[in-house]
Enzyme design. Structure first.
Site, PDB file in Angstrom:
ATOM      1  CE  LYS A  85      -6.671  -2.313   8.874  1.00 24.34           C
ATOM      2  NZ  LYS A  85      -5.100  -2.655   8.087  1.00 24.34           N
ATOM      3  CG  ASP A 141      -0.352   0.901  -4.086  1.00 22.56           C
ATOM      4  OD1 ASP A 141      -0.261   1.582  -2.852  1.00 22.56           O
ATOM      5  OD2 ASP A 141      -0.423   0.782  -4.984  1.00 22.56           O
ATOM      6  CG  ASP A 171      -5.042  -7.574  -6.327  1.00 23.19           C
ATOM      7  OD1 ASP A 171      -4.258  -8.162  -5.238  1.00 23.19           O
ATOM      8  OD2 ASP A 171      -5.512  -7.558  -6.296  1.00 23.19           O
ATOM      9  CB  ILE A 172      -1.460  -7.867  -1.501  1.00 22.70           C
ATOM     10  CG1 ILE A 172      -3.049  -7.738  -1.465  1.00 22.70           C
ATOM     11  CG2 ILE A 172      -0.514  -7.097  -1.160  1.00 22.70           C
ATOM     12  CD1 ILE A 172      -3.000  -7.272   0.534  1.00 22.70           C
ATOM     13  N   GLY A 216       0.598  -1.091   0.014  1.00 18.95           N
ATOM     14  CA  GLY A 216       0.186   0.029  -0.363  1.00 18.95           C
ATOM     15  C   GLY A 216       1.111   1.308   0.193  1.00 18.95           C
ATOM     16  N   GLY A 275      -0.224   4.581  -0.683  1.00 16.44           N
ATOM     17  CA  GLY A 275      -1.505   5.474   0.380  1.00 16.44           C
ATOM     18  C   GLY A 275      -0.960   6.634   1.390  1.00 16.44           C
ATOM     19  CE1 TYR A 317      -9.218  -0.382   6.733  1.00 14.48           C
ATOM     20  CE2 TYR A 317     -10.549   0.965   9.149  1.00 14.48           C
ATOM     21  CZ  TYR A 317      -9.296   0.672   8.245  1.00 14.48           C
ATOM     22  OH  TYR A 317      -8.488   1.293   8.758  1.00 14.48           O
ATOM     23  NE  ARG A 353      -4.059   2.898  -6.508  1.00 18.15           N
ATOM     24  CZ  ARG A 353      -3.189   4.748  -6.227  1.00 18.15           C
ATOM     25  NH1 ARG A 353      -3.952   5.489  -6.731  1.00 18.15           N
ATOM     26  NH2 ARG A 353      -3.138   4.373  -4.916  1.00 18.15           N
TER      27      ARG A 353
HETATM   28  N1  SER Z   1      -9.286   6.448   8.619  1.00 16.25           N
HETATM   29  C1  SER Z   1      -9.647   5.129   8.168  1.00 16.25           C
HETATM   30  C2  SER Z   1     -11.421   5.744   7.699  1.00 16.25           C
HETATM   31  O1  SER Z   1     -11.463   6.336   8.806  1.00 16.25           O
HETATM   32  C3  SER Z   1     -10.480   4.913   9.739  1.00 16.25           C
HETATM   33  O2  SER Z   1      -8.686   3.902  10.133  1.00 16.25           O
HETATM   34  O3  SER Z   1     -11.377   4.050   7.629  1.00 16.25           O
END
Ligand code: SER
Length: 342
Positions: free
Chosen positions: A162, A39, A58-59, A14, A17, A158, A41
């Site tokens: 995590k 990455d 791509d991972i 990444g 990012g 997400y 891209r």
């Molecule tokens: N900044 C992140 C998000 O908004 C939270 O870890 O998804």
């Protein structure tokens, strides 16, 4: 000496990012080992000069992972690649693949690498306040500084990803193949930070739900109107990007003995969205910030705590943020952003 045929290095996924940018620049400044930037891209031109190798891939791709294994000798992995909380809600299953299977693939690389060079591979994993899930505004108000083990009921894909990957990392570090005769303990040295929302002067986030704060600022600096997608009174923890990078490197540099847990909260300041608007308006008099809450994204932010308890990070590896709210804006964000859009 098979391993000397392969190029030694630090792997950053990444890389393009927001965190990747800050981290790669700092690693290069510190003169660290060869940087292998990965990455999906092509790596940004501005980063290329810091990297000894850049890989577009791509991972989730088996062939890429095999190539990584055969070409490089990796001692530290900063696994930053992820689909953030808003983006992930549009394609939850794809997010699960990137965020979970991608992490699993990288953990497998770490194990395999450690077998070859005989040392544990440090696996630095950015987690998030998104792992928390408060049921409503009242609970959020009452919760105060949330500890790592509390309110682990994420409401986003997400956050779910995590939280699970934090456990996966702990498993790979401590219990991987625990019933095998040849258990290779400590192949992975997994360390994770739960970051608050991050604000950078040089890059704009994309796909997150804490993005409203940096968006208020970046829009004002460019004289663009901005309709904020959360209420004025909403409050979550934030941190200036330089502190996030310092924290990442500090956790990486801690000795194993210093660490009593694998996942740490850190934080710096918790302004309301209205307070962010006020600070920004003081600097950019023509800022056109309005509030037009999107109930659904608002509900995500309402489930994140107002503040987190970062005492374990302070105690174990001595992390103290350099930028409080005033310093973050006065000394980093405002000057940096004026320069960026000048
Ligand atoms: N900044 C992140 C998000 O908004 C939270 O870890 O998804």
């Amino acid at each position: 000496m098979a391993e000397h045929i392969r190029k030694p290095g630090v792997l950053i996924t990444g890389a393009n990012g927001e965190m990747g940018h800050g981290l790669i620049e700092q690693l290069a400044k510190n003169g660290s080992m060869h940087i292998i930037a990965l990455d999906v891209r092509p790596i940004d031109e501005s980063l290329k000069k810091y990297c000894s190798t850049t890989i577009v891939g791509d991972i989730l791709e088996a062939r890429l992972l095999e190539r990584m294994q055969s070409e490089y000798e990796i001692h530290t992995i900063y696994h930053l690649a992820a689909l953030l909380s808003t983006r992930a809600e549009f394609t939850p299953e794809a997010a699960h693949r990137v965020n979970v299977e991608g992490t699993l693939n990288l953990l497998k690389i770490a194990i395999e690498q450690s077998r070859w060079h005989g040392q544990p591979v440090k696996f630095i994993f950015p987690s998030s306040i998104a792992v928390y899930g408060l049921p409503n505004k009242e609970a959020k108000k009452q919760a105060g500084k949330v500890k790592e083990g509390e309110w682990n009921y994420p409401r986003t894909m997400y956050g779910v990803n995590k939280l699970y990957c934090e456990h996966l990392g702990r498993y790979y570090a401590n219990h991987y193949r625990q019933l095998a005769a040849d258990t290779d303990a400590h192949g992975v040295d997994f360390r994770s930070i739960r970051f608050p929302g991050l604000i950078s002067a040089t890059t704009v986030p994309s796909g997150g739900t804490s993005d409203y704060a940096p968006e208020i600022l970046h829009a004002a600096a460019q004289d663009k109107p901005y309709a904020c997608f959360v209420r004025e009174d909403v409050r979550i923890p934030f941190m200036a990007m330089p502190d996030a990078i310092v924290a990442t490197l500090k956790l990486e540099g801690a000795t194993r003995e210093q660490l009593t847990q694998s996942v740490y909260n850190i934080t710096s300041f918790s302004p309301s969205a209205g307070e962010v608007r006020d600070i920004v308006r003081r600097e950019f008099k023509n800022a056109q910030t309005s509030f037009s809450p999107d109930d659904k994204r608002q509900a995500i932010v309402d489930s994140w705590p107002e503040d987190v308890d970062d005492s374990a990070a302070r105690r174990d590896w001595g992390f103290v943020p350099e930028y409080d709210l005033a310093r973050a804006f006065n000394e980093y964000l405002i000057p940096g952003i004026r320069k960026r859009y000048a």
